[in-house]
Design an enzyme around this catalytic site. Sequence first.
Site, PDB file in Angstrom:
ATOM      1  N   TRP A  21      15.224  12.155 -11.207  1.00 56.82           N
ATOM      2  CA  TRP A  21      14.431  13.084 -12.012  1.00 56.82           C
ATOM      3  C   TRP A  21      14.378  12.669 -13.486  1.00 56.82           C
ATOM      4  O   TRP A  21      13.343  12.734 -14.135  1.00 56.82           O
ATOM      5  CB  TRP A  21      15.072  14.469 -11.884  1.00 56.82           C
ATOM      6  CG  TRP A  21      14.454  15.574 -12.672  1.00 56.82           C
ATOM      7  CD1 TRP A  21      13.167  15.652 -13.124  1.00 56.82           C
ATOM      8  CD2 TRP A  21      15.096  16.779 -13.082  1.00 56.82           C
ATOM      9  NE1 TRP A  21      12.974  16.850 -13.784  1.00 56.82           N
ATOM     10  CE2 TRP A  21      14.143  17.548 -13.768  1.00 56.82           C
ATOM     11  CE3 TRP A  21      16.382  17.295 -12.915  1.00 56.82           C
ATOM     12  CZ2 TRP A  21      14.435  18.806 -14.301  1.00 56.82           C
ATOM     13  CZ3 TRP A  21      16.676  18.541 -13.441  1.00 56.82           C
ATOM     14  CH2 TRP A  21      15.710  19.294 -14.129  1.00 56.82           C
ATOM     15  N   ASP A  56      16.935   9.924  -4.723  1.00 52.26           N
ATOM     16  CA  ASP A  56      16.013  11.052  -4.565  1.00 52.26           C
ATOM     17  C   ASP A  56      14.949  11.069  -5.665  1.00 52.26           C
ATOM     18  O   ASP A  56      15.256  10.917  -6.848  1.00 52.26           O
ATOM     19  CB  ASP A  56      16.808  12.368  -4.607  1.00 52.26           C
ATOM     20  CG  ASP A  56      15.902  13.572  -4.377  1.00 52.26           C
ATOM     21  OD1 ASP A  56      15.277  13.635  -3.289  1.00 52.26           O
ATOM     22  OD2 ASP A  56      15.788  14.429  -5.283  1.00 52.26           O
ATOM     23  N   TYR A  61       8.011  13.822 -10.827  1.00 52.96           N
ATOM     24  CA  TYR A  61       8.968  13.468 -11.879  1.00 52.96           C
ATOM     25  C   TYR A  61       8.291  12.573 -12.906  1.00 52.96           C
ATOM     26  O   TYR A  61       7.913  11.443 -12.616  1.00 52.96           O
ATOM     27  CB  TYR A  61      10.227  12.801 -11.307  1.00 52.96           C
ATOM     28  CG  TYR A  61      11.087  13.745 -10.459  1.00 52.96           C
ATOM     29  CD1 TYR A  61      10.889  15.125 -10.481  1.00 52.96           C
ATOM     30  CD2 TYR A  61      12.089  13.256  -9.632  1.00 52.96           C
ATOM     31  CE1 TYR A  61      11.660  15.983  -9.708  1.00 52.96           C
ATOM     32  CE2 TYR A  61      12.870  14.118  -8.851  1.00 52.96           C
ATOM     33  CZ  TYR A  61      12.638  15.482  -8.904  1.00 52.96           C
ATOM     34  OH  TYR A  61      13.405  16.333  -8.138  1.00 52.96           O
ATOM     35  N   HIS A 135       8.632  20.119  -1.484  1.00 53.30           N
ATOM     36  CA  HIS A 135       9.422  20.405  -2.688  1.00 53.30           C
ATOM     37  C   HIS A 135       9.785  21.887  -2.868  1.00 53.30           C
ATOM     38  O   HIS A 135      10.929  22.222  -3.119  1.00 53.30           O
ATOM     39  CB  HIS A 135       8.634  19.903  -3.905  1.00 53.30           C
ATOM     40  CG  HIS A 135       9.471  19.575  -5.085  1.00 53.30           C
ATOM     41  ND1 HIS A 135       9.099  18.648  -6.028  1.00 53.30           N
ATOM     42  CD2 HIS A 135      10.667  20.036  -5.505  1.00 53.30           C
ATOM     43  CE1 HIS A 135      10.026  18.552  -6.957  1.00 53.30           C
ATOM     44  NE2 HIS A 135      10.988  19.395  -6.662  1.00 53.30           N
ATOM     45  N   SER A 165      12.822  21.438   0.774  1.00 57.21           N
ATOM     46  CA  SER A 165      13.631  21.738  -0.401  1.00 57.21           C
ATOM     47  C   SER A 165      13.340  23.159  -0.852  1.00 57.21           C
ATOM     48  O   SER A 165      12.170  23.579  -0.842  1.00 57.21           O
ATOM     49  CB  SER A 165      13.285  20.740  -1.519  1.00 57.21           C
ATOM     50  OG  SER A 165      14.016  21.040  -2.677  1.00 57.21           O
ATOM     51  N   ASN A 166      14.378  23.863  -1.225  1.00 55.20           N
ATOM     52  CA  ASN A 166      14.265  25.233  -1.749  1.00 55.20           C
ATOM     53  C   ASN A 166      13.664  26.196  -0.716  1.00 55.20           C
ATOM     54  O   ASN A 166      12.983  27.150  -1.080  1.00 55.20           O
ATOM     55  CB  ASN A 166      13.411  25.255  -3.033  1.00 55.20           C
ATOM     56  CG  ASN A 166      13.988  24.370  -4.107  1.00 55.20           C
ATOM     57  OD1 ASN A 166      15.137  24.541  -4.509  1.00 55.20           O
ATOM     58  ND2 ASN A 166      13.218  23.399  -4.596  1.00 55.20           N
ATOM     59  N   LEU A 219      25.910  19.749 -11.088  1.00 56.62           N
ATOM     60  CA  LEU A 219      26.713  20.114 -12.274  1.00 56.62           C
ATOM     61  C   LEU A 219      25.988  21.195 -13.076  1.00 56.62           C
ATOM     62  O   LEU A 219      26.211  21.335 -14.288  1.00 56.62           O
ATOM     63  CB  LEU A 219      26.963  18.887 -13.160  1.00 56.62           C
ATOM     64  CG  LEU A 219      27.700  17.738 -12.476  1.00 56.62           C
ATOM     65  CD1 LEU A 219      27.886  16.568 -13.438  1.00 56.62           C
ATOM     66  CD2 LEU A 219      29.062  18.204 -11.945  1.00 56.62           C
ATOM     67  N   GLY A 221      23.052  21.159 -14.079  1.00 53.29           N
ATOM     68  CA  GLY A 221      22.288  20.512 -15.146  1.00 53.29           C
ATOM     69  C   GLY A 221      23.193  19.948 -16.234  1.00 53.29           C
ATOM     70  O   GLY A 221      22.730  19.599 -17.314  1.00 53.29           O
ATOM     71  N   ARG A 284      28.953   7.781 -16.509  1.00 53.03           N
ATOM     72  CA  ARG A 284      29.086   9.025 -15.723  1.00 53.03           C
ATOM     73  C   ARG A 284      28.665   8.817 -14.264  1.00 53.03           C
ATOM     74  O   ARG A 284      29.210   9.435 -13.354  1.00 53.03           O
ATOM     75  CB  ARG A 284      28.237  10.141 -16.330  1.00 53.03           C
ATOM     76  CG  ARG A 284      28.796  10.648 -17.632  1.00 53.03           C
ATOM     77  CD  ARG A 284      28.141  11.971 -18.002  1.00 53.03           C
ATOM     78  NE  ARG A 284      28.566  12.366 -19.336  1.00 53.03           N
ATOM     79  CZ  ARG A 284      27.748  12.641 -20.329  1.00 53.03           C
ATOM     80  NH1 ARG A 284      26.458  12.607 -20.169  1.00 53.03           N
ATOM     81  NH2 ARG A 284      28.249  12.981 -21.508  1.00 53.03           N
TER      82      ARG A 284
HETATM   83  N1  NAP Z   1      14.487  19.935  -5.260  1.00 48.71           N
HETATM   84  C1  NAP Z   1      14.409  20.448  -6.465  1.00 48.71           C
HETATM   85  O1  NAP Z   1      13.747  21.476  -6.706  1.00 48.71           O
HETATM   86  C2  NAP Z   1      15.161  19.772  -7.579  1.00 48.71           C
HETATM   87  C3  NAP Z   1      15.262  20.370  -8.848  1.00 48.71           C
HETATM   88  C4  NAP Z   1      16.001  19.701  -9.825  1.00 48.71           C
HETATM   89  C5  NAP Z   1      16.616  18.494  -9.538  1.00 48.71           C
HETATM   90  N2  NAP Z   1      16.476  17.923  -8.304  1.00 48.71           N
HETATM   91  C6  NAP Z   1      17.152  16.653  -7.939  1.00 48.71           C
HETATM   92  O2  NAP Z   1      18.534  16.768  -8.263  1.00 48.71           O
HETATM   93  C7  NAP Z   1      18.915  15.679  -9.089  1.00 48.71           C
HETATM   94  C8  NAP Z   1      20.065  16.078  -9.970  1.00 48.71           C
HETATM   95  O3  NAP Z   1      19.708  17.196 -10.804  1.00 48.71           O
HETATM   96  P1  NAP Z   1      20.289  17.288 -12.279  1.00 48.71           P
HETATM   97  O4  NAP Z   1      19.884  16.094 -13.048  1.00 48.71           O
HETATM   98  O5  NAP Z   1      19.966  18.610 -12.828  1.00 48.71           O
HETATM   99  O6  NAP Z   1      21.865  17.175 -11.915  1.00 48.71           O
HETATM  100  P2  NAP Z   1      23.208  17.434 -12.699  1.00 48.71           P
HETATM  101  O7  NAP Z   1      24.101  16.299 -12.300  1.00 48.71           O
HETATM  102  O8  NAP Z   1      23.654  18.827 -12.469  1.00 48.71           O
HETATM  103  O9  NAP Z   1      22.837  17.303 -14.236  1.00 48.71           O
HETATM  104  C9  NAP Z   1      22.585  16.078 -14.872  1.00 48.71           C
HETATM  105  C10 NAP Z   1      22.487  16.336 -16.372  1.00 48.71           C
HETATM  106  O10 NAP Z   1      23.769  16.734 -16.829  1.00 48.71           O
HETATM  107  C11 NAP Z   1      24.161  15.916 -17.901  1.00 48.71           C
HETATM  108  N3  NAP Z   1      25.616  15.724 -17.769  1.00 48.71           N
HETATM  109  C12 NAP Z   1      26.297  15.363 -16.679  1.00 48.71           C
HETATM  110  N4  NAP Z   1      27.619  15.303 -16.936  1.00 48.71           N
HETATM  111  C13 NAP Z   1      27.773  15.626 -18.211  1.00 48.71           C
HETATM  112  C14 NAP Z   1      28.898  15.738 -19.068  1.00 48.71           C
HETATM  113  N5  NAP Z   1      30.135  15.499 -18.650  1.00 48.71           N
HETATM  114  N6  NAP Z   1      28.671  16.085 -20.344  1.00 48.71           N
HETATM  115  C15 NAP Z   1      27.418  16.299 -20.762  1.00 48.71           C
HETATM  116  N7  NAP Z   1      26.298  16.224 -20.019  1.00 48.71           N
HETATM  117  C16 NAP Z   1      26.483  15.893 -18.752  1.00 48.71           C
HETATM  118  C17 NAP Z   1      23.415  14.614 -17.716  1.00 48.71           C
HETATM  119  O11 NAP Z   1      23.286  13.978 -18.954  1.00 48.71           O
HETATM  120  P3  NAP Z   1      23.463  12.364 -19.069  1.00 48.71           P
HETATM  121  O12 NAP Z   1      22.263  11.777 -18.406  1.00 48.71           O
HETATM  122  O13 NAP Z   1      23.524  12.131 -20.538  1.00 48.71           O
HETATM  123  O14 NAP Z   1      24.744  12.019 -18.378  1.00 48.71           O
HETATM  124  C18 NAP Z   1      22.086  15.112 -17.165  1.00 48.71           C
HETATM  125  O15 NAP Z   1      21.234  15.534 -18.231  1.00 48.71           O
HETATM  126  C19 NAP Z   1      17.619  15.284  -9.810  1.00 48.71           C
HETATM  127  O16 NAP Z   1      17.626  13.961 -10.299  1.00 48.71           O
HETATM  128  C20 NAP Z   1      16.615  15.439  -8.685  1.00 48.71           C
HETATM  129  O17 NAP Z   1      16.649  14.303  -7.835  1.00 48.71           O
HETATM  130  C21 NAP Z   1      15.766  18.556  -7.326  1.00 48.71           C
END
Ligand code: NAP
Length: 314
Positions: A21, A56, A61, A135, A165-166, A219, A221, A284
Amino acid sequence: MKSISIGSSKLVSSRLAYGCWRIAGTWEPSEVTSDSVKSGIKAVLSAYEAGYTLFDHADIYCHGVAEDVFGKALKQVTGMREKILIATKCGIRFPGEPWSDSPQRYDFSKQHIIDSCEGSLKRLGIETIDLYQLHRPDFLADPDEVAAAFAQLRDTGKVREFGVSNFRPSLLSALQKACPMALVVNQIEISLARLAPFEDGTLDQCLENKMTPLAWSPLGGGVLGLHENNAPPGHKHHVSLNLQETIQAISEARGTSRSVIALSWLLKHPSKIIPIVGSANPKRIQEATQADDLELTRDEWYRLLIAARGERLP
Ligand SMILES: NC(=O)c1ccc[n+]([C@@H]2O[C@H](COP(=O)([O-])OP(=O)(O)OC[C@H]3O[C@@H](n4cnc5c(N)ncnc54)[C@H](OP(=O)(O)O)[C@@H]3O)[C@@H](O)[C@H]2O)c1
């Protein structure tokens, strides 16, 4: 990393997936620069080197740029395509497309599913998508029409396996009844910051039907990896001080990071949740793989659940 089968299919994935994403560095194609493309490629290749084998995507995106960046990364490593699984999604349409007055909407029409799949294949630079997901539920979805689109994509070799999804359990059941193939995943938001799928029947259905739950925003987000006081504004989830302190205490006792604890917590569930790691930071991305080696005790798991609920169990 250990590997795991996806649902009842023959697809085998690493225990954690990598989410693409954020790899374009922005949602806005006009803001993409050559440096952001380089960082995105670096993130993808870091995930590959760290042992992630499920990637994924979604057609939306960065309006397709994320798939395009991934396609560029794939071309840089000989043999990478054969060693990984590529998942993507369709069904969300932006306002203003294709007509200036078109609203934001969901679209599971056969034509849109087929067209979107072909666009993803082209951007990714591949012949076949391993896992194709719807999606977000289209209010006007006709299960028979979706089933016809899926059958065509499978029979023409464009997609191997399908999922959603969802989806709420009742809609998933209705779609499964119409489909000639098993739906093998439901990609849902689930984490210590979002507990609903534990109680709304979503995980029960995955257990019953042997579907794999893919956890998006594992996490929350990013908020679960941070001390609350450092959380950047705009994080949609509020994480209580009690939950922050519980994650911190367990991470200190285990000698690991808060993120690893939050991911291990998902891995322990018997439905075999695959968390989709979303960081674009190579350090990370690598660190998250430690979650695969850490088995939380039942006591630790419940301490985290209770802190996340914010109240005692009944
Ligand atoms: N199906 C759906 O509706 C849907 C919706 C949303 C997402 N997704 C999928 O899920 C995947 C993961 O979602 P997500 O990106 O929200 O996952 P996430 O792992 O919960 O969050 C990632 C974000 O957290 C930050 N982060 C992680 N560890 C951190 C830390 N220790 N300190 C500070 N910031 C930290 C990252 O920043 P950094 O990059 O700087 O580490 C990044 O911006 C997406 O890529 C996508 O494939 C699907």
